[in-house]
Design an enzyme around this catalytic site. Structure first.
Site, PDB file in Angstrom:
ATOM      1  N   LYS A  34      38.036  47.509  33.206  1.00 31.83           N
ATOM      2  CA  LYS A  34      38.126  46.048  33.120  1.00 31.83           C
ATOM      3  C   LYS A  34      36.962  45.525  32.301  1.00 31.83           C
ATOM      4  O   LYS A  34      35.845  46.066  32.361  1.00 31.83           O
ATOM      5  CB  LYS A  34      38.085  45.492  34.538  1.00 31.83           C
ATOM      6  N   SER A  49      41.616  40.916  43.777  1.00 30.02           N
ATOM      7  CA  SER A  49      41.895  41.087  42.354  1.00 30.02           C
ATOM      8  C   SER A  49      42.272  42.485  41.900  1.00 30.02           C
ATOM      9  O   SER A  49      42.576  42.675  40.732  1.00 30.02           O
ATOM     10  CB  SER A  49      40.686  40.612  41.537  1.00 30.02           C
ATOM     11  N   SER A  76      42.573  39.065  39.332  1.00 29.31           N
ATOM     12  CA  SER A  76      42.052  38.908  37.995  1.00 29.31           C
ATOM     13  C   SER A  76      42.123  40.187  37.158  1.00 29.31           C
ATOM     14  O   SER A  76      41.858  40.145  35.960  1.00 29.31           O
ATOM     15  CB  SER A  76      40.615  38.417  38.036  1.00 29.31           C
TER      16      SER A  76
END
Lengths: 139, 489, 489
Positions: B78, B177, B153
């Protein structure tokens, strides 16, 4: 008072959304009453918060932000109903965790050039900024 | 076909000599280049770097040196995880051109074990969001329905594994997330016990909530990478000081006679479809010999307000460093220091980030801190206690990961409705508990649903244990979305 | 309206002293803690607020704080905590400082200092650890930021508002500095900024028990300027109260900060900010509570050296030095250590004091050298004093020897005497007798006077002999021979 009707919400998300909408609206409905009487955040207050957070004027997003923040705060009122007498605030989530201390040995330097490479403006090895704030906060 | 292989299988191919690291890397780079146009999972593809590292790995093998546990496996991370020399944007315009000056702990460990980090994935700006729609750069689409969100997210990392663009990716989980996107994309998403994985190098959002965790298509891959990532780190004062258990081994133990707790009261408002899927999952566990019992978690309904007071407070101060002084976007129009701060942050941050910062400052400001922040801190203590009491009666707690399957992109306009997406996942972050989302079926429109298992702190072994058997029983893992189940478009 | 004279008011003074601890590395990072290097060459990811960086506390800094706590007889908190203090300023790497707001590591304690001959006890509120900010350097139309200092460990010592005069404030501050030097926690160099003092001053009519608004004067750069600033501010406040006898005192003197103008040597009110700053203090989630083991804390107490006040008492009570000299010595630890070292091998420690503090220090001052860092060792000084004691040289000659010792540091008195034989007074009776005979012959009246009981005549005769021999004869021998000759005649 939420401005989007049940119908509109249903159309936009399909049947699976029912449970969650009921859930959300239950909370919001209860606090609608309170919200009519007590809006904690008004535009003036929001501007103060924006100043404290150094976020600039936020004028073009003001109304949306005021509504949103008030929604959260109203939702937070439900916390007052929980009895927390004699309850210690949570200091560290991990149980039995204490602060471990390290030795006084140097390591992990950051090269000046690498640091300044990300810097928007630098001069003479220093980060360059416009001169000091008028209401000098410095310690 | 290589894209169908798990991480462990890819490593086997490399170690046995059937494929070179370079060939593996090239294969996945090409796959990403073809399919990511539709998925939008990646912000950066580290093409040159990964090929260079693949070549080095091939040389290492040729020289007869011992090979790492992740050797040859392409992994995506990420874009809020620091990787030296690479752009790290956190999904924000503010850091559009920021180059990491150091490696996160997880990157160091992955590379130590010869993992090949192939790209950085899309995310909601500064990890604040549940649909990846708040990314400043692009949208990520759900491989199981391209009109739908992959969740957030960590939407990019979830979608990348879901479409088999990589077998393993890393996300971060502050309020759900990792788990919510995993449920939406039919992947295995794991949030470790708070402190199990060092946060050194993960850009902080809610410091007492954040954990880095893996997306995989198999429980085995998840256990493998957790054994590597979970290693002790001296650079995070909130991390656990002992090395992880051997999850790959312990997960094979029987769950006969173990107990699963279900907070039925909390699940009353589930849709019929979700209820049915959940019941099916519980039946699967009963078949495996586990017992189901009820647990009372009265404070769970407080999770959202507590979380949306505490996490923004931490975030507001964590994001104060983004001021345009030392790195990141500095406003061109700024003439004074005040303007430098105000304009850079006004221009650099999206609307959701600003809202959270302001809520954070509000609950910390004098006159309000006692009633909001400190009150929430105390209720957090009570929630932790309540979970402890519940775990006295069960080994794990089960819930659906999300109230529904993935929603359509653009469907949720009201930010507060977006927050309610996290209703089942947030409590694990509040109490620092490990939690996993495993594929449990599909909704009527053939989009994935996920089952969530939570355990007491430091019970990673237990969770992998339950998940491993569930995976075998349900045989849902590794299912590839039809559109992506091919090598060419 | 009655006239209220100045001395109807009493000043209330409190000091906040920031001391940089002399650890090798910074408080929360492993960057070097070192003054005077090129800008931004002692930095790390923590000191420059890079995203994802985490603080790890330096044990040595904690130990020094504990030792200070013991030295002032304060209570060491076995449980203390770190908090975030939020404010935006370019020299702050994160726009929050890590400090200890409501659970500091040291509580209470006191310091005894000598104020113009009287011993006074000053109470301390608490002492806490916090990290220093970087340095902002002002140029023509911009400022440059150097983060070398960012993260340096500070011990902030907050006194109770117990001082009542500029001299008391100065004495207290010097006593704190002396303690820091004695326990080797800091070099307390005001020029380099390792000792910084903020003063809080208020005044009130004598007899009033409530405290009025205080005014802060920040960053005093010398003890002398601090005294002047305090004096100036006291006058300014009293004048204001006298000029506005009917106004609410809180409006006459609002809580504010003033500047000390170095040219006019006056305090000048700064435009007061609208409302006090809200620092939004809350516990730092990256740092679990600091829990100290009692054994470790007790062990550190046992390692304390002789502290300044104890040494002062020893000098005054055991050795019999004057209060002035005792003060002078203890406030200069290197000099005091030098003195103690020399005293071990010296026959007259009181005389030694004069030679150390006046004769040698005075001579070296012109050269800009400190005695303790010169090649002149304590042994060499002791040796010279011993030679005087043994009457091997006269006091006057010793001064000449000292001159030479300071020009050729490292040379011993014995060596110098060997090179200058006429430094040694002549003891040889056969050389002295003729001189005495001559003087007696030339001064019959004095001889007569002596015989008639006028003792002064003896001294006169001795003086004449010394004049004749140009001081070369040993006075004791002269006296001896003269006495016997006068007896005979």
């Amino acid at each position: 008072m939420p401005s989007v009707s049940m119908e509109e919400k249903k159309n936009s998300r399909g049947n699976e959304g029912v449970a969650i909408r009921v859930f959300a609206l239950t909370f919001l409905h209860i606090f609608d009453m309170i919200s009519l009487m007590k809006k904690i955040i008004d535009p003036a207050k929001l501007r103060k918060l924006a100043a404290l957070s150094r976020l600039g004027s936020c004028d073009d997003e003001l109304e949306g932000m005021v509504t949103h923040l008030n929604t959260i705060i109203e939702h937070a009122e439900s916390l007052q109903a929980v009895n927390t007498d004699d309850v210690k605030p949570c200091h560290c989530v991990l149980e039995e965790k204490t602060l471990l201390m390290r030795s006084d040995e140097p390591d992990e330097p950051l090269e000046r050039q690498e640091f300044l490479d990300n810097c928007p403006d630098s001069i003479g090895g220093m980060v360059r900024v416009p001169d000091v704030m008028k209401n000098g906060e410095g310690e | 076909m290589l894209y169908k292989k798990s991480g462990r299988e890819i490593r086997d191919l490399f170690v046995s000599g059937e494929m070179t690291a370079r060939a593996i890397a090239e294969y996945f780079i090409e796959r990403i280049e073809i399919f990511d146009k539709e998925v939008g999972a990646f912000l950066t593809i580290l093409k040159d770097d990964v090929l260079e590292k693949a070549d080095k790995l091939d040389a290492k093998k040729a020289a007869g040196q011992p090979l790492g546990r992740l050797a040859g496996i392409p992994i995506a991370i990420k874009d809020n995880i620091q990787m030296k020399g690479m752009v790290t944007t956190c999904g924000s315009k503010f850091l559009e051109n920021y180059i990491s000056p150091y490696d996160a702990h997880v990157v160091t460990e992955i590379e130590r074990e010869d993992g090949l980090i192939i790209g950085k994935t899309n995310m909601d700006e500064f990890a604040m969001g549940s649909s990846t729609e708040y990314s400043a750069f692009k949208t990520t689409y759900n491989p199981w329905g391209l009109d739908y969100t992959a969740g957030g997210s960590s939407g990019g990392s979830a979608a990348a594994v879901s479409a088999n663009l990589v077998p393993i990716s890393l996300g971060t989980d502050t309020g759900g997330s990792i788990r919510q996107p995993a449920a939406f994309t039919g992947t295995v998403g794991y949030k470790p016990t708070y402190g199990r994985v060092s946060r050194y190098g993960a850009v902080a959002f809610g410091s007492s909530f954040d954990q880095i965790g893996p997306f995989t298509n198999t429980v085995e891959d998840s256990a493998l990478i957790m054994e590597v990532m979970g290693r002790v780190c001296q650079k995070d004062a909130t991390s656990i000081n002992t090395d992880p258990d051997p999850y790959l081994e312990t997960m094979k133990q029987s769950i006969q006679g173990k107990t699963i707790g279900v907070p039925w009261e909390f699940l009353e408002d589930l849709s019929d479809e979700a209820k049915e899927n959940f019941s099916k999952s519980l039946k699967a566990f009963e078949t495996l010999g586990a017992k189901i019992t009820e647990v009372k978690l009265n404070l769970l309904k407080m999770s959202i307000p507590v979380y949306y007071i505490l996490s923004p407070a931490e975030a507001a101060t964590n994001l104060a460093r983004f001021d345009g002084v030392r790195y990141g976007k500095r406003s061109e129009s700024a003439k004074t220091i005040e303007e430098l701060y105000d304009l850079s942050r006004q221009e650099g941050f999206g609307s959701e980030v600003k809202k959270r910062i302001m809520i954070g400052m509000f609950v910390l400001s004098s006159g309000y801190q006692e009633a909001y922040y400190r009150k929430a801190q105390k209720i957090r203590t009570l929630i932790i206690q309540e979970f402890k009491e519940a775990f006295a009666h069960c080994d794990v707690i089960a819930m659906p990961t999300t109230p529904t399957s993935a929603f359509k992109l653009g469907a949720i306009r009201c930010p507060f409705d977006m927050y309610l997406q996290d209703i089942y996942t947030i409590s694990a972050n509040l109490a620092g508990l490990p939690a996993m989302s495993i594929p449990s079926g599909y909704c009527s429109e053939r989009r994935p649903l996920g089952l969530q298992l939570m355990g007491p702190q430091r019970s990673e072994s237990t969770l992998f244990n339950f998940a491993h058997h569930f995976e075998k029983e349900m045989d849902l893992n590794g299912k590839i979305p039809p559109h992506f189940n091919r090598e060419r478009l | 309206m009655s006239e209220t004279p100045f001395d109807a008011f009493e000043p209330i003074i409190g000091l906040e002293i920031h001391v940089q601890l002399n650890t090798r590395t910074k408080l929360f990072s492993r960057s070097l803690n070192h003054f005077g290097d090129e800008p931004n060459t002692n930095i790390g990811i923590v000191d420059t607020g890079q995203p994802g960086a985490l603080p790890i506390i330096n044990k040595e800094a904690v130990k020094k704080a504990i030792r200070f706590g013991h030295a002032i007889g304060g209570e060491i908190a076995l449980w203390s905590r770190f908090d975030r203090k939020s404010y935006f300023y370019p020299d702050s790497p994160r726009n929050f400082q890590i400090t200890q707001f409501d659970h500091p590591i040291v509580q209470g304690g006191s310091v005894i200092a000598d104020v113009e001959g009287v011993s006074k006890t000053f109470e301390i509120e608490h002492a806490h650890l916090e990290d220093d900010a970087g340095m902002l350097k002002h140029f023509s139309n911009f400022a440059g930021v150097d983060f070398n200092r960012a993260g340096v460990p500070l011990l902030e010592i907050v006194s109770k508002p117990c001082m009542r005069s500029p001299k008391e404030a100065s004495a207290y501050a010097q006593a704190v500095r002396a303690i820091m030097q004695y326990i080797n926690a800091s070099d307390c160099n005001m020029e380099e900024g390792s000792l910084r003092i903020d003063v809080n001053i208020s005044v009130r009519p004598k007899g009033e028990s409530a405290l009025r608004n205080k005014v802060e004067v920040k960053n005093m750069n010398s003890f002398r300027n601090m005294e002047l600033a305090i004096e100036s501010e006291i006058r300014r406040q009293i004048k204001s109260y006298i000029a506005h006898p009917h106004m609410d005192p809180k409006e006459v003197i609002p809580q504010s900060t003033v500047r000390f103008d170095l040219t006019t040597l006056q305090t000048v009110a700064m435009r007061s900010k609208e409302g006090a700053a809200d620092y939004c203090y809350f516990p730092d989630p990256d740092l679990p509570p600091l829990i100290l083991e009692k054994e470790m804390v007790d062990e550190l107490k046992a390692t304390l050296p002789e502290l300044p006040h104890a040494r002062y008492e020893r000098y005054v009570n055991s050795i019999g030095l004057s209060e002035y000299n005792a003060s002078l010595l203890i406030n200069d630890k290197p000099l005091s250590d030098f003195y103690d070292e020399a005293a071990k091998v010296c026959k007259n420690v009181k005389r030694l004091c004069n030679w150390v503090t006046v004769e040698f220090v005075g001579r070296l001052k012109d050269q800009g050298i400190h005695l303790a860092s010169s090649p002149i060792t304590p042994k060499l000084v002791a040796e010279l004093v011993n030679l005087i004691e043994e009457k091997t040289v006269t006091g006057r000659i010793a001064k000449e020897i000292a001159d030479i010792m300071c020009v050729h540091p490292g040379k011993s008195a014995v060596e110098i005497i060997a090179e200058n034989p006429d430094f040694v007074p002549v003891h040889d009776h056969s050389a002295i007798e003729p001189l005495i005979d001559q003087v007696l012959k030339e001064n019959p009246q004095s001889v007569e006077d002596y015989k008639n009981g006028i003792d002064k005549a003896f001294n006169y005769l001795v003086g004449q002999v010394m004049k004749l021999c140009k001081g070369q004869a040993a006075p004791s021998v002269v006296q001896e021979i003269l006495k016997s000759k006068l007896k005979e005649s």
